[in-house]
Scaffold this motif. Sequence first.
Motif, PDB file in Angstrom:
ATOM      1  N   THR A 153       0.842  -1.206   0.000  1.00  0.00           N
ATOM      2  CA  THR A 153       0.000   0.000   0.000  1.00  0.00           C
ATOM      3  C   THR A 153       0.870   1.246   0.000  1.00  0.00           C
ATOM      4  O   THR A 153       0.663   2.181  -0.790  1.00  0.00           O
ATOM      5  CB  THR A 153      -0.930   0.026   1.228  1.00  0.00           C
ATOM      6  OG1 THR A 153      -1.893  -1.018   1.112  1.00  0.00           O
ATOM      7  CG2 THR A 153      -1.653   1.369   1.326  1.00  0.00           C
ATOM      8  N   LEU A 154       1.855   1.277   0.864  1.00  0.00           N
ATOM      9  CA  LEU A 154       2.728   2.447   0.966  1.00  0.00           C
ATOM     10  C   LEU A 154       3.514   2.664  -0.323  1.00  0.00           C
ATOM     11  O   LEU A 154       3.662   3.796  -0.794  1.00  0.00           O
ATOM     12  CB  LEU A 154       3.687   2.283   2.156  1.00  0.00           C
ATOM     13  CG  LEU A 154       3.026   2.312   3.534  1.00  0.00           C
ATOM     14  CD1 LEU A 154       4.020   1.927   4.606  1.00  0.00           C
ATOM     15  CD2 LEU A 154       2.438   3.692   3.816  1.00  0.00           C
ATOM     16  N   ILE A 155       4.004   1.588  -0.910  1.00  0.00           N
ATOM     17  CA  ILE A 155       4.765   1.710  -2.154  1.00  0.00           C
ATOM     18  C   ILE A 155       3.903   2.290  -3.265  1.00  0.00           C
ATOM     19  O   ILE A 155       4.347   3.140  -4.055  1.00  0.00           O
ATOM     20  CB  ILE A 155       5.340   0.339  -2.579  1.00  0.00           C
ATOM     21  CG1 ILE A 155       6.464  -0.074  -1.616  1.00  0.00           C
ATOM     22  CG2 ILE A 155       5.869   0.381  -4.018  1.00  0.00           C
ATOM     23  CD1 ILE A 155       6.994  -1.472  -1.854  1.00  0.00           C
ATOM     24  N   TYR A 156       2.639   1.858  -3.321  1.00  0.00           N
ATOM     25  CA  TYR A 156       1.760   2.266  -4.421  1.00  0.00           C
ATOM     26  C   TYR A 156       1.169   3.666  -4.265  1.00  0.00           C
ATOM     27  O   TYR A 156       0.720   4.246  -5.248  1.00  0.00           O
ATOM     28  CB  TYR A 156       0.621   1.258  -4.587  1.00  0.00           C
ATOM     29  CG  TYR A 156       1.078  -0.119  -5.027  1.00  0.00           C
ATOM     30  CD1 TYR A 156       2.203  -0.282  -5.820  1.00  0.00           C
ATOM     31  CD2 TYR A 156       0.383  -1.260  -4.634  1.00  0.00           C
ATOM     32  CE1 TYR A 156       2.635  -1.542  -6.215  1.00  0.00           C
ATOM     33  CE2 TYR A 156       0.807  -2.529  -5.027  1.00  0.00           C
ATOM     34  CZ  TYR A 156       1.935  -2.657  -5.816  1.00  0.00           C
ATOM     35  OH  TYR A 156       2.358  -3.915  -6.199  1.00  0.00           O
ATOM     36  N   VAL A 157       1.153   4.231  -3.051  1.00  0.00           N
ATOM     37  CA  VAL A 157       0.477   5.524  -2.886  1.00  0.00           C
ATOM     38  C   VAL A 157       1.409   6.714  -2.658  1.00  0.00           C
ATOM     39  O   VAL A 157       0.979   7.861  -2.832  1.00  0.00           O
ATOM     40  CB  VAL A 157      -0.567   5.488  -1.735  1.00  0.00           C
ATOM     41  CG1 VAL A 157      -1.592   4.415  -1.968  1.00  0.00           C
ATOM     42  CG2 VAL A 157       0.085   5.339  -0.375  1.00  0.00           C
ATOM     43  N   VAL A 158       2.673   6.481  -2.279  1.00  0.00           N
ATOM     44  CA  VAL A 158       3.506   7.635  -1.908  1.00  0.00           C
ATOM     45  C   VAL A 158       4.186   8.304  -3.106  1.00  0.00           C
ATOM     46  O   VAL A 158       4.749   9.384  -2.965  1.00  0.00           O
ATOM     47  CB  VAL A 158       4.600   7.255  -0.863  1.00  0.00           C
ATOM     48  CG1 VAL A 158       3.964   6.777   0.421  1.00  0.00           C
ATOM     49  CG2 VAL A 158       5.574   6.231  -1.421  1.00  0.00           C
ATOM     50  N   GLY A 159       4.142   7.709  -4.269  1.00  0.00           N
ATOM     51  CA  GLY A 159       4.818   8.283  -5.428  1.00  0.00           C
ATOM     52  C   GLY A 159       4.056   9.435  -6.066  1.00  0.00           C
ATOM     53  O   GLY A 159       2.846   9.594  -5.881  1.00  0.00           O
ATOM     54  N   ALA A 188      -8.750  12.337  -7.826  1.00  0.00           N
ATOM     55  CA  ALA A 188      -9.360  12.533  -9.146  1.00  0.00           C
ATOM     56  C   ALA A 188     -10.681  13.285  -9.032  1.00  0.00           C
ATOM     57  O   ALA A 188     -10.970  14.188  -9.826  1.00  0.00           O
ATOM     58  CB  ALA A 188      -9.575  11.184  -9.827  1.00  0.00           C
ATOM     59  N   LEU A 189     -11.486  12.928  -8.046  1.00  0.00           N
ATOM     60  CA  LEU A 189     -12.784  13.584  -7.867  1.00  0.00           C
ATOM     61  C   LEU A 189     -12.636  15.039  -7.423  1.00  0.00           C
ATOM     62  O   LEU A 189     -13.486  15.885  -7.731  1.00  0.00           O
ATOM     63  CB  LEU A 189     -13.628  12.808  -6.849  1.00  0.00           C
ATOM     64  CG  LEU A 189     -14.119  11.422  -7.302  1.00  0.00           C
ATOM     65  CD1 LEU A 189     -14.761  10.676  -6.135  1.00  0.00           C
ATOM     66  CD2 LEU A 189     -15.108  11.545  -8.463  1.00  0.00           C
ATOM     67  N   LEU A 229      -0.148  12.990  -9.657  1.00  0.00           N
ATOM     68  CA  LEU A 229      -0.215  13.590 -10.986  1.00  0.00           C
ATOM     69  C   LEU A 229      -1.223  12.870 -11.878  1.00  0.00           C
ATOM     70  O   LEU A 229      -2.024  13.503 -12.578  1.00  0.00           O
ATOM     71  CB  LEU A 229       1.167  13.546 -11.646  1.00  0.00           C
ATOM     72  CG  LEU A 229       2.153  14.642 -11.245  1.00  0.00           C
ATOM     73  CD1 LEU A 229       3.520  14.357 -11.854  1.00  0.00           C
ATOM     74  CD2 LEU A 229       1.676  16.004 -11.680  1.00  0.00           C
ATOM     75  N   GLY A 230      -1.169  11.538 -11.858  1.00  0.00           N
ATOM     76  CA  GLY A 230      -2.070  10.754 -12.693  1.00  0.00           C
ATOM     77  C   GLY A 230      -3.524  10.960 -12.319  1.00  0.00           C
ATOM     78  O   GLY A 230      -4.389  11.073 -13.194  1.00  0.00           O
ATOM     79  N   LEU A 280      -1.261   8.457 -17.652  1.00  0.00           N
ATOM     80  CA  LEU A 280      -0.270   8.325 -16.583  1.00  0.00           C
ATOM     81  C   LEU A 280      -0.670   7.220 -15.605  1.00  0.00           C
ATOM     82  O   LEU A 280       0.181   6.431 -15.156  1.00  0.00           O
ATOM     83  CB  LEU A 280      -0.100   9.654 -15.853  1.00  0.00           C
ATOM     84  CG  LEU A 280       1.137   9.793 -14.945  1.00  0.00           C
ATOM     85  CD1 LEU A 280       2.404   9.502 -15.732  1.00  0.00           C
ATOM     86  CD2 LEU A 280       1.202  11.184 -14.337  1.00  0.00           C
ATOM     87  N   LEU A 281      -1.961   7.138 -15.282  1.00  0.00           N
ATOM     88  CA  LEU A 281      -2.415   6.080 -14.381  1.00  0.00           C
ATOM     89  C   LEU A 281      -2.379   4.714 -15.069  1.00  0.00           C
ATOM     90  O   LEU A 281      -2.175   3.696 -14.407  1.00  0.00           O
ATOM     91  CB  LEU A 281      -3.829   6.368 -13.873  1.00  0.00           C
ATOM     92  CG  LEU A 281      -3.958   7.450 -12.794  1.00  0.00           C
ATOM     93  CD1 LEU A 281      -5.380   7.514 -12.269  1.00  0.00           C
ATOM     94  CD2 LEU A 281      -2.987   7.211 -11.644  1.00  0.00           C
ATOM     95  N   TYR A 282      -2.564   4.682 -16.379  1.00  0.00           N
ATOM     96  CA  TYR A 282      -2.419   3.424 -17.105  1.00  0.00           C
ATOM     97  C   TYR A 282      -0.974   2.929 -17.011  1.00  0.00           C
ATOM     98  O   TYR A 282      -0.712   1.735 -16.837  1.00  0.00           O
ATOM     99  CB  TYR A 282      -2.814   3.580 -18.574  1.00  0.00           C
ATOM    100  CG  TYR A 282      -4.298   3.783 -18.814  1.00  0.00           C
ATOM    101  CD1 TYR A 282      -5.242   3.371 -17.876  1.00  0.00           C
ATOM    102  CD2 TYR A 282      -4.756   4.382 -19.984  1.00  0.00           C
ATOM    103  CE1 TYR A 282      -6.598   3.552 -18.081  1.00  0.00           C
ATOM    104  CE2 TYR A 282      -6.119   4.570 -20.205  1.00  0.00           C
ATOM    105  CZ  TYR A 282      -7.030   4.153 -19.252  1.00  0.00           C
ATOM    106  OH  TYR A 282      -8.373   4.331 -19.478  1.00  0.00           O
TER     107      TYR A 282
END
Length: 237
Positions: A109-115, A171-172, A120-121, A133-135
Motif C-alpha cells: 500500500t505504501l509503495i503504491y500511494v507515496v509516489g 481525481a474527484l 499527478l495521474g 499516466l495512471l495506465y
Amino acid sequence: MVLTGTLVNGAAIVVAGGLGLLVQNIPEKMKTTVLQAIALAVILLGIQMGLQTQQFLLVIASLAIGGVMGEWIGIDSYLNQFGRWIESVIKPAKSGESGKVAQAFVTTTLIYVVGAMAVLGSIDSGLRGDHSLLYTKAMLDGLSAIIFASTLGVGVLLSAIPVILYQGSIALMATYIAVIVPDYFLNQFILEMSAVGGIMVVAIGLNILGLTAIRVANLLPALPVLAGLMWLINSIF
C-alpha cells in the motif's frame, strides 16, 4: 469517466497479484533472494526520488512533524489491525504465518500511494480525463504486484483498496484543486512530495530486507504537513 484510470490501476494490482499467487510455491531460498532484489530496487527508487528535492530542510521538517502526528494517531497500528482482521477472515492464522497478510498489505500500500505518479495521474484523470499516466502506473504496479504476491502473499491484493480510495479521491477533487492551487505551487509541491515519498520508500526497502522496523505508515502525515509548510512559506515570502 473520471475514475477509469484509478479503477484500472486497482484492477491491475488484483489481477497481477492473483497471477503472483499462482507461482507462490517456489523454493524458500529463491523467494528470499527475489525479495532481497526487490528491496534493493525499491531503495534505489527511493534514493532517486529523494534526490529531487530543492528544499531539503523542508523535507526534514515535514517528516519530523508528520512522524509525531502519525505516532499520535497510530496510523501504522490501524493499518496492521485492518490487515490482521482481513487475515482472520480469509483464513485462520497458521503457526509462523500470523501477520504476513498485514505486512504485505501495509508494505505494498505504501509503495503504491507515496509516489508522484499517483497524485499527478489522478489529477490528470479528474481534470482532463487523461488516464495515460495512471495506465502507465497500473502497468508498473501490476508487474511489481506479481513479484510481491509471489513472495509476500495475498495481502498484496488488498492494497488495491487504499489505492482506489486515495487516487479516486484526488481525481474527484481535481477540479477543485486546480481552482484553488496555482500551477507553480502544485509543481513545486509534487517535486518536494516525491522527495518525502522517496525517503519513505527507502525505509520500506530497508524494512523488507529486515534491517529495520520503521513504522513508515506513521510518516504519511508528512505529505499534508509538507503542503501546509509550503503554503505558509509562500504566503510569508
